[in-house]
Motif scaffolding. Structure first.
Motif, mmCIF file in Angstrom:
data_model
loop_
_atom_site.group_PDB
_atom_site.id
_atom_site.type_symbol
_atom_site.label_atom_id
_atom_site.label_comp_id
_atom_site.label_asym_id
_atom_site.label_seq_id
_atom_site.Cartn_x
_atom_site.Cartn_y
_atom_site.Cartn_z
ATOM 1 N N GLY A 166 0.781 -1.221 0.000
ATOM 2 C CA GLY A 166 0.000 0.000 0.000
ATOM 3 C C GLY A 166 0.812 1.270 0.000
ATOM 4 N N ARG A 167 2.043 1.218 -0.491
ATOM 5 C CA ARG A 167 2.911 2.390 -0.518
ATOM 6 C C ARG A 167 3.221 2.820 -1.950
ATOM 7 N N GLY A 168 2.319 2.542 -2.851
ATOM 8 C CA GLY A 168 2.516 2.949 -4.235
ATOM 9 C C GLY A 168 3.197 1.909 -5.081
ATOM 10 N N TYR A 169 3.363 0.702 -4.541
ATOM 11 C CA TYR A 169 3.975 -0.378 -5.305
ATOM 12 C C TYR A 169 3.269 -1.689 -4.990
ATOM 13 N N THR A 170 3.506 -2.675 -5.836
ATOM 14 C CA THR A 170 2.939 -4.007 -5.663
ATOM 15 C C THR A 170 4.017 -4.954 -5.169
ATOM 16 N N ILE A 171 3.694 -5.794 -4.199
ATOM 17 C CA ILE A 171 4.658 -6.755 -3.699
ATOM 18 C C ILE A 171 4.475 -8.104 -4.377
ATOM 19 N N TRP A 172 5.563 -8.598 -4.934
ATOM 20 C CA TRP A 172 5.639 -9.981 -5.403
ATOM 21 C C TRP A 172 6.624 -10.708 -4.487
ATOM 22 N N PRO A 173 6.205 -11.767 -3.817
ATOM 23 C CA PRO A 173 7.124 -12.466 -2.900
ATOM 24 C C PRO A 173 8.388 -12.979 -3.577
ATOM 25 N N THR A 174 8.285 -13.296 -4.860
ATOM 26 C CA THR A 174 9.426 -13.793 -5.626
ATOM 27 C C THR A 174 9.196 -13.510 -7.110
ATOM 28 N N LEU A 175 10.271 -13.511 -7.882
ATOM 29 C CA LEU A 175 10.150 -13.418 -9.340
ATOM 30 C C LEU A 175 10.054 -14.796 -9.977
ATOM 31 N N GLU A 176 10.279 -15.819 -9.195
ATOM 32 C CA GLU A 176 10.247 -17.175 -9.730
ATOM 33 C C GLU A 176 8.861 -17.494 -10.274
ATOM 34 N N GLY A 177 8.812 -17.950 -11.523
ATOM 35 C CA GLY A 177 7.549 -18.289 -12.156
ATOM 36 C C GLY A 177 6.828 -17.111 -12.782
ATOM 37 N N ARG A 178 7.334 -15.897 -12.587
ATOM 38 C CA ARG A 178 6.697 -14.726 -13.173
ATOM 39 C C ARG A 178 7.013 -14.633 -14.662
ATOM 40 N N THR A 179 6.045 -14.145 -15.423
ATOM 41 C CA THR A 179 6.151 -14.125 -16.877
ATOM 42 C C THR A 179 5.943 -12.711 -17.428
ATOM 43 N N VAL A 180 6.168 -12.586 -18.726
ATOM 44 C CA VAL A 180 5.892 -11.319 -19.407
ATOM 45 C C VAL A 180 4.415 -10.975 -19.290
ATOM 46 N N ALA A 181 3.557 -11.980 -19.324
ATOM 47 C CA ALA A 181 2.117 -11.748 -19.177
ATOM 48 C C ALA A 181 1.792 -11.146 -17.809
ATOM 49 N N ASP A 182 2.491 -11.585 -16.772
ATOM 50 C CA ASP A 182 2.287 -11.011 -15.441
ATOM 51 C C ASP A 182 2.692 -9.537 -15.418
ATOM 52 N N ILE A 183 3.807 -9.232 -16.069
ATOM 53 C CA ILE A 183 4.272 -7.844 -16.157
ATOM 54 C C ILE A 183 3.230 -6.995 -16.879
ATOM 55 N N ALA A 184 2.735 -7.494 -18.010
ATOM 56 C CA ALA A 184 1.748 -6.755 -18.803
ATOM 57 C C ALA A 184 0.461 -6.532 -18.022
ATOM 58 N N GLN A 185 0.022 -7.554 -17.311
ATOM 59 C CA GLN A 185 -1.224 -7.440 -16.546
ATOM 60 C C GLN A 185 -1.094 -6.399 -15.442
ATOM 61 N N LEU A 186 0.022 -6.427 -14.718
ATOM 62 C CA LEU A 186 0.237 -5.457 -13.642
ATOM 63 C C LEU A 186 0.359 -4.046 -14.198
ATOM 64 N N PHE A 187 1.130 -3.900 -15.266
ATOM 65 C CA PHE A 187 1.325 -2.574 -15.845
ATOM 66 C C PHE A 187 -0.006 -2.005 -16.352
ATOM 67 N N SER A 188 -0.788 -2.822 -17.043
ATOM 68 C CA SER A 188 -2.083 -2.360 -17.570
ATOM 69 C C SER A 188 -3.035 -1.985 -16.452
ATOM 70 N N SER A 189 -3.037 -2.782 -15.386
ATOM 71 C CA SER A 189 -3.907 -2.488 -14.249
ATOM 72 C C SER A 189 -3.517 -1.161 -13.591
ATOM 73 N N ALA A 190 -2.222 -0.929 -13.473
ATOM 74 C CA ALA A 190 -1.745 0.328 -12.869
ATOM 75 C C ALA A 190 -2.117 1.522 -13.742
ATOM 76 N N GLN A 191 -1.978 1.370 -15.044
ATOM 77 C CA GLN A 191 -2.311 2.456 -15.955
ATOM 78 C C GLN A 191 -3.802 2.768 -15.904
ATOM 79 N N THR A 192 -4.615 1.731 -15.799
ATOM 80 C CA THR A 192 -6.067 1.908 -15.728
ATOM 81 C C THR A 192 -6.465 2.634 -14.449
ATOM 82 N N SER A 193 -5.834 2.281 -13.332
ATOM 83 C CA SER A 193 -6.178 2.895 -12.058
ATOM 84 C C SER A 193 -5.793 4.371 -12.035
ATOM 85 N N VAL A 194 -4.706 4.721 -12.718
ATOM 86 C CA VAL A 194 -4.296 6.130 -12.799
ATOM 87 C C VAL A 194 -5.264 6.913 -13.654
ATOM 88 N N ALA A 195 -5.664 6.291 -14.763
ATOM 89 C CA ALA A 195 -6.606 6.955 -15.660
ATOM 90 C C ALA A 195 -7.957 7.168 -15.004
#
Length: 224
Positions: free
Chosen positions: A195-224
């Motif tokens: 809740g400090r302006g960032y998202t916590i991921w416990p680890t990068l293990e198993g994270r994908t480009v799709a996860d990056i895209a989903q988080l980035f798009s969600s953040a952009q939508t919330s700002v808009a």
């Protein structure tokens, strides 16, 4: 609607890409004790994510009889000596870097370590992982100031708000968030508060480009 990828992903190094923090802590302890002082694990934790010249000032106040520049060079040399023995890559970091490069996402390394240290880590990867490297001896202000991330975005020719940053410390995250980048905290040696302006991921293990895209798009939508 299709999730959008960030214009670039900006990576912290120590604690995010590689777990070199124990190397730094060992070097700090060795140096302070060589001047008759005491340096505890709790002391070392307070410097995680900080600029090296800030750390040098703290060590001088603990009795180290060297200039700030000499302290920075000494610590860097000692850490590099340990890196030559073993580079402790963080789980999932290498795989995610490869996936981002394969997807055509530009990247930059944004570290408070000095250039010779940053280059050594970047060159250890068997592919051209980073389009640019921003090192601690090349910025006027260290983290938590936003200058390092703003410089990376400038080199990439994009706005920082169109980037995503990955960090492990509150100091680094303060820098990334202040720059306007969508930010991910991957905790390691210090806890992170949600809740400090960032998202916590416990680890990068198993994270994908799709996860990056989903988080980035969600953040952009919330700002808009």
């Amino acid at each position: 609607m299709t999730d959008l990828l960030p214009a670039a992903v900006l990576w912290d190094m120590d604690g995010t890409l590689v777990d070199t923090e124990p190397y730094w802590m060992s070097a700090e302890t060795e140096l302070v004790e060589s001047y008759g002082g005491t340096w505890t694990g709790e002391d070392a934790i307070t410097l995680v994510g900080s600029g090296l010249w800030h750390s040098a000032s703290v060590l001088r106040n603990r009795g180290v009889g060297l200039t700030d520049d000499e302290i920075v060079e000494h610590l860097t040399t000692r850490v590099l000596e340990q890196i030559e023995i073993s580079i402790p890559w963080r789980p999932g970091a290498w795989d995610l870097l490869v996936a981002l490069k394969t997807a055509g996402v530009r990247t930059a390394l944004v570290t408070m370590s000095i250039r010779r240290m940053a280059d050594r880590i970047a060159e250890a990867l068997p592919f051209a992982a980073f389009d640019f490297v921003v090192a601690g001896d090349e910025v006027a202000h260290s983290k938590p100031h936003p200058a390092p991330y703003l410089r990376a975005a400038e080199l990439l020719g994009v706005d920082a708000s169109q980037c995503l940053a990955i960090e492990d410390s509150t100091t680094g995250l303060a820098s990334a968030v202040a720059s306007g980048a969508v930010s991910i905290g991957v905790p390691l040696h210090t806890p992170l508060e949600d809740g400090r302006g960032y998202t916590i991921w416990p680890t990068l293990e198993g994270r994908t480009v799709a996860d990056i895209a989903q988080l980035f798009s969600s953040a952009q939508t919330s700002v808009a």
